[in-house]
Design a protein around this motif. Sequence first.
Motif, PDB file in Angstrom:
ATOM      1  N   PRO A 175       0.834  -1.215   0.000  1.00  0.00           N
ATOM      2  CA  PRO A 175       0.000   0.000   0.000  1.00  0.00           C
ATOM      3  C   PRO A 175       0.860   1.253   0.000  1.00  0.00           C
ATOM      4  CG  PRO A 175       0.084  -0.929   2.199  1.00  0.00           C
ATOM      5  CD  PRO A 175       0.850  -1.878   1.313  1.00  0.00           C
ATOM      6  N   ASP A 176       1.583   1.456  -1.079  1.00  0.00           N
ATOM      7  CA  ASP A 176       2.492   2.595  -1.182  1.00  0.00           C
ATOM      8  C   ASP A 176       2.266   3.267  -2.530  1.00  0.00           C
ATOM      9  OD1 ASP A 176       4.499   4.422  -0.859  1.00  0.00           O
ATOM     10  OD2 ASP A 176       6.141   3.002  -1.212  1.00  0.00           O
ATOM     11  N   PRO A 177       1.197   4.049  -2.670  1.00  0.00           N
ATOM     12  CA  PRO A 177       0.885   4.630  -3.980  1.00  0.00           C
ATOM     13  C   PRO A 177       1.922   5.650  -4.440  1.00  0.00           C
ATOM     14  CG  PRO A 177      -0.564   5.521  -2.290  1.00  0.00           C
ATOM     15  CD  PRO A 177       0.215   4.419  -1.645  1.00  0.00           C
ATOM     16  N   LEU A 178       2.428   5.445  -5.631  1.00  0.00           N
ATOM     17  CA  LEU A 178       3.311   6.423  -6.248  1.00  0.00           C
ATOM     18  C   LEU A 178       2.497   7.433  -7.044  1.00  0.00           C
ATOM     19  CD1 LEU A 178       6.228   7.318  -6.963  1.00  0.00           C
ATOM     20  CD2 LEU A 178       6.097   5.782  -8.939  1.00  0.00           C
ATOM     21  N   LEU A 179       1.434   6.946  -7.690  1.00  0.00           N
ATOM     22  CA  LEU A 179       0.564   7.790  -8.511  1.00  0.00           C
ATOM     23  C   LEU A 179      -0.865   7.695  -7.989  1.00  0.00           C
ATOM     24  CD1 LEU A 179       0.375   9.457 -11.283  1.00  0.00           C
ATOM     25  CD2 LEU A 179      -0.495   7.315 -12.231  1.00  0.00           C
ATOM     26  N   VAL A 180      -1.492   8.845  -7.802  1.00  0.00           N
ATOM     27  CA  VAL A 180      -2.894   8.897  -7.387  1.00  0.00           C
ATOM     28  C   VAL A 180      -3.642   9.815  -8.350  1.00  0.00           C
ATOM     29  CG1 VAL A 180      -4.537   9.475  -5.571  1.00  0.00           C
ATOM     30  CG2 VAL A 180      -2.304   8.515  -4.964  1.00  0.00           C
ATOM     31  N   VAL A 181      -4.583   9.239  -9.074  1.00  0.00           N
ATOM     32  CA  VAL A 181      -5.423   9.991 -10.005  1.00  0.00           C
ATOM     33  C   VAL A 181      -6.816  10.067  -9.387  1.00  0.00           C
ATOM     34  CG1 VAL A 181      -6.393  10.067 -12.340  1.00  0.00           C
ATOM     35  CG2 VAL A 181      -4.078   9.171 -11.971  1.00  0.00           C
ATOM     36  N   ALA A 182      -7.357  11.287  -9.249  1.00  0.00           N
ATOM     37  CA  ALA A 182      -8.637  11.460  -8.562  1.00  0.00           C
ATOM     38  C   ALA A 182      -9.572  12.357  -9.375  1.00  0.00           C
ATOM     39  CB  ALA A 182      -8.422  12.072  -7.177  1.00  0.00           C
ATOM     40  N   GLY A 183     -10.708  11.800  -9.762  1.00  0.00           N
ATOM     41  CA  GLY A 183     -11.749  12.569 -10.449  1.00  0.00           C
ATOM     42  C   GLY A 183     -11.282  13.233 -11.731  1.00  0.00           C
TER      43      GLY A 183
ATOM     44  N   GLU B  66     -13.753  11.004 -18.283  1.00  0.00           N
ATOM     45  CA  GLU B  66     -14.863  11.443 -17.430  1.00  0.00           C
ATOM     46  C   GLU B  66     -14.776  10.772 -16.060  1.00  0.00           C
ATOM     47  OE1 GLU B  66     -17.327  13.944 -16.693  1.00  0.00           O
ATOM     48  OE2 GLU B  66     -17.833  13.596 -18.796  1.00  0.00           O
ATOM     49  N   ASP B  67     -14.328  11.531 -15.055  1.00  0.00           N
ATOM     50  CA  ASP B  67     -14.346  11.071 -13.664  1.00  0.00           C
ATOM     51  C   ASP B  67     -13.573   9.772 -13.460  1.00  0.00           C
ATOM     52  OD1 ASP B  67     -14.911  11.232 -10.991  1.00  0.00           O
ATOM     53  OD2 ASP B  67     -16.929  10.409 -11.151  1.00  0.00           O
ATOM     54  N   VAL B  68     -12.297   9.807 -13.808  1.00  0.00           N
ATOM     55  CA  VAL B  68     -11.434   8.626 -13.689  1.00  0.00           C
ATOM     56  C   VAL B  68     -10.573   8.747 -12.437  1.00  0.00           C
ATOM     57  CG1 VAL B  68      -9.407   7.500 -14.692  1.00  0.00           C
ATOM     58  CG2 VAL B  68     -11.390   8.010 -16.123  1.00  0.00           C
ATOM     59  N   SER B  69     -10.594   7.703 -11.615  1.00  0.00           N
ATOM     60  CA  SER B  69      -9.804   7.673 -10.386  1.00  0.00           C
ATOM     61  C   SER B  69      -9.141   6.312 -10.227  1.00  0.00           C
ATOM     62  CB  SER B  69     -10.687   7.941  -9.161  1.00  0.00           C
ATOM     63  OG  SER B  69     -11.326   9.200  -9.237  1.00  0.00           O
ATOM     64  N   PHE B  70      -7.860   6.312  -9.911  1.00  0.00           N
ATOM     65  CA  PHE B  70      -7.166   5.057  -9.612  1.00  0.00           C
ATOM     66  C   PHE B  70      -5.817   5.373  -8.983  1.00  0.00           C
ATOM     67  CE2 PHE B  70      -5.961   6.180 -13.959  1.00  0.00           C
ATOM     68  CZ  PHE B  70      -4.587   5.983 -13.981  1.00  0.00           C
ATOM     69  N   THR B  71      -5.183   4.352  -8.445  1.00  0.00           N
ATOM     70  CA  THR B  71      -3.841   4.486  -7.889  1.00  0.00           C
ATOM     71  C   THR B  71      -2.919   3.481  -8.567  1.00  0.00           C
ATOM     72  OG1 THR B  71      -4.249   2.894  -6.120  1.00  0.00           O
ATOM     73  CG2 THR B  71      -4.737   5.205  -5.632  1.00  0.00           C
ATOM     74  N   VAL B  72      -1.626   3.801  -8.554  1.00  0.00           N
ATOM     75  CA  VAL B  72      -0.598   2.870  -9.000  1.00  0.00           C
ATOM     76  C   VAL B  72       0.456   2.830  -7.900  1.00  0.00           C
ATOM     77  CG1 VAL B  72       1.098   2.277 -10.761  1.00  0.00           C
ATOM     78  CG2 VAL B  72      -1.002   3.465 -11.425  1.00  0.00           C
TER      79      VAL B  72
ATOM     80  N   GLU C  65      -1.119  16.906 -21.556  1.00  0.00           N
ATOM     81  CA  GLU C  65      -2.431  17.533 -21.703  1.00  0.00           C
ATOM     82  C   GLU C  65      -2.822  18.106 -20.340  1.00  0.00           C
ATOM     83  OE1 GLU C  65      -3.947  17.882 -24.472  1.00  0.00           O
ATOM     84  OE2 GLU C  65      -3.148  16.304 -25.793  1.00  0.00           O
ATOM     85  N   THR C  66      -3.482  19.245 -20.352  1.00  0.00           N
ATOM     86  CA  THR C  66      -3.927  19.865 -19.106  1.00  0.00           C
ATOM     87  C   THR C  66      -5.303  19.336 -18.737  1.00  0.00           C
ATOM     88  OG1 THR C  66      -2.698  21.881 -19.644  1.00  0.00           O
ATOM     89  CG2 THR C  66      -4.391  22.048 -17.938  1.00  0.00           C
ATOM     90  N   PRO C  67      -5.479  18.809 -17.525  1.00  0.00           N
ATOM     91  CA  PRO C  67      -6.788  18.269 -17.157  1.00  0.00           C
ATOM     92  C   PRO C  67      -7.858  19.351 -17.072  1.00  0.00           C
ATOM     93  CG  PRO C  67      -5.330  18.309 -15.260  1.00  0.00           C
ATOM     94  CD  PRO C  67      -4.488  18.667 -16.445  1.00  0.00           C
ATOM     95  N   THR C  68      -9.065  18.991 -17.430  1.00  0.00           N
ATOM     96  CA  THR C  68     -10.205  19.899 -17.282  1.00  0.00           C
ATOM     97  C   THR C  68     -10.621  19.985 -15.819  1.00  0.00           C
ATOM     98  OG1 THR C  68     -10.963  19.326 -19.511  1.00  0.00           O
ATOM     99  CG2 THR C  68     -12.571  20.357 -18.039  1.00  0.00           C
ATOM    100  N   ALA C  69     -10.537  18.871 -15.117  1.00  0.00           N
ATOM    101  CA  ALA C  69     -10.863  18.822 -13.693  1.00  0.00           C
ATOM    102  C   ALA C  69     -10.179  17.611 -13.095  1.00  0.00           C
ATOM    103  CB  ALA C  69     -12.378  18.730 -13.484  1.00  0.00           C
ATOM    104  N   GLY C  70     -10.157  17.557 -11.761  1.00  0.00           N
ATOM    105  CA  GLY C  70      -9.527  16.445 -11.077  1.00  0.00           C
ATOM    106  C   GLY C  70      -8.072  16.730 -10.771  1.00  0.00           C
ATOM    107  N   SER C  71      -7.412  15.753 -10.203  1.00  0.00           N
ATOM    108  CA  SER C  71      -6.026  15.938  -9.783  1.00  0.00           C
ATOM    109  C   SER C  71      -5.191  14.708 -10.086  1.00  0.00           C
ATOM    110  CB  SER C  71      -5.952  16.250  -8.283  1.00  0.00           C
ATOM    111  OG  SER C  71      -6.414  15.144  -7.517  1.00  0.00           O
ATOM    112  N   VAL C  72      -3.888  14.939 -10.265  1.00  0.00           N
ATOM    113  CA  VAL C  72      -2.902  13.880 -10.433  1.00  0.00           C
ATOM    114  C   VAL C  72      -1.776  14.164  -9.449  1.00  0.00           C
ATOM    115  CG1 VAL C  72      -1.256  12.762 -11.973  1.00  0.00           C
ATOM    116  CG2 VAL C  72      -3.450  13.560 -12.875  1.00  0.00           C
TER     117      VAL C  72
END
Length: 334
Positions: free
Chosen positions: A13-21, A44-50, A77-84
């Motif tokens: 459980p050590d996320p290097l990448l977190v993609v949220a919304g 559209e509203d993609v969330s996951f971890t690596v 590419e610049t996201p429209t919304a959400g965070s990386v």
Amino acid sequence: MSALAKPAPHAAPDPLLVVAGLRKYFPIRGGVLNRVQRHVHAVEDVSFTVNRGEVVGLVGESGSGKTTVGRTILRLETPTAGSVSFAGTDLGFLGRPQMRAMRKRMQIVFQDPYASLNPREKIRTVLAHALSVHDIVPAREREGRVVQLLEQVGLSADYLDRFPHEFSGGQRQRIGIARALAVEPDFIVADEPVSALDVSIQGQVINLLQDLKDALGLTMLFIAHDLAVVEHISDRVIVMYLGRIMEVAPTRTLYAAPNHPYTQALLSAVPQPDPDRRPQRTILTGDIPSPISPPSGCVFRTRCPQAIADCASIVPELRPVSPGQFSACIRTAP
């Protein structure tokens, strides 16, 4: 916002990448004043971890938004919304100098190995340029480092003074991998790295990436349109359709017990050497809808053989269906 696609139980459980919304819309302009008239809803509203040291496969048909996800993660590419967030840093708050330093840790292997290489530069120059831009090694040591990179991907120093057109497709992709490795990254987006290669060469490149992952401890997002390609390299698989995540699961779970109807359809099309293991073929009718005007409710409903009336009005969220497995389907998720 959809729930984060959690890592498999066996993964650290050590996320290097977190993609949220994450959302990414591309404007369509027109008219006399060239105003924005509509948008392409690519993601559209993609969330996951690596997690660190993990390979996550991102799979879907052409037009599913998977390449846009990869490019948006890298800020191409610049996201429209959400965070990386990468290594605990929200990339959206980084200025150009900080993002340039971060790119040393995040690299990409492109789909077309020929188009991604400068046809006028010898391979010696291609690889040395990556070293000089980020000042990886002193100038006097770059020649040796370039040779080391070539050997790392199964090529020899004899290729240093050749141009890209003098290589086969598989060799060019090895050079693309060597260029990505030149800056000693922590994370690589492999954007359909074998789709332009012959089937006989695909396995060699996948095996190379697996060996490099094991030897260097790389973390990778492996993008493909074919579930058969990601099976042996991925720890987990994310299945996308028309900009949304349909299912996430550990690789063994996904291939043994796919939950979402879309995943089931994709897997039914994968050739099986053992006829007894071959699932009943699910034929998807029609084409993938336009991302300019995606269907209401579940975006897969217009092609889903199990769709019901509620699918037209309910947008299903990712919900757990088994340990580590998440599905976005109102019929199959509990």
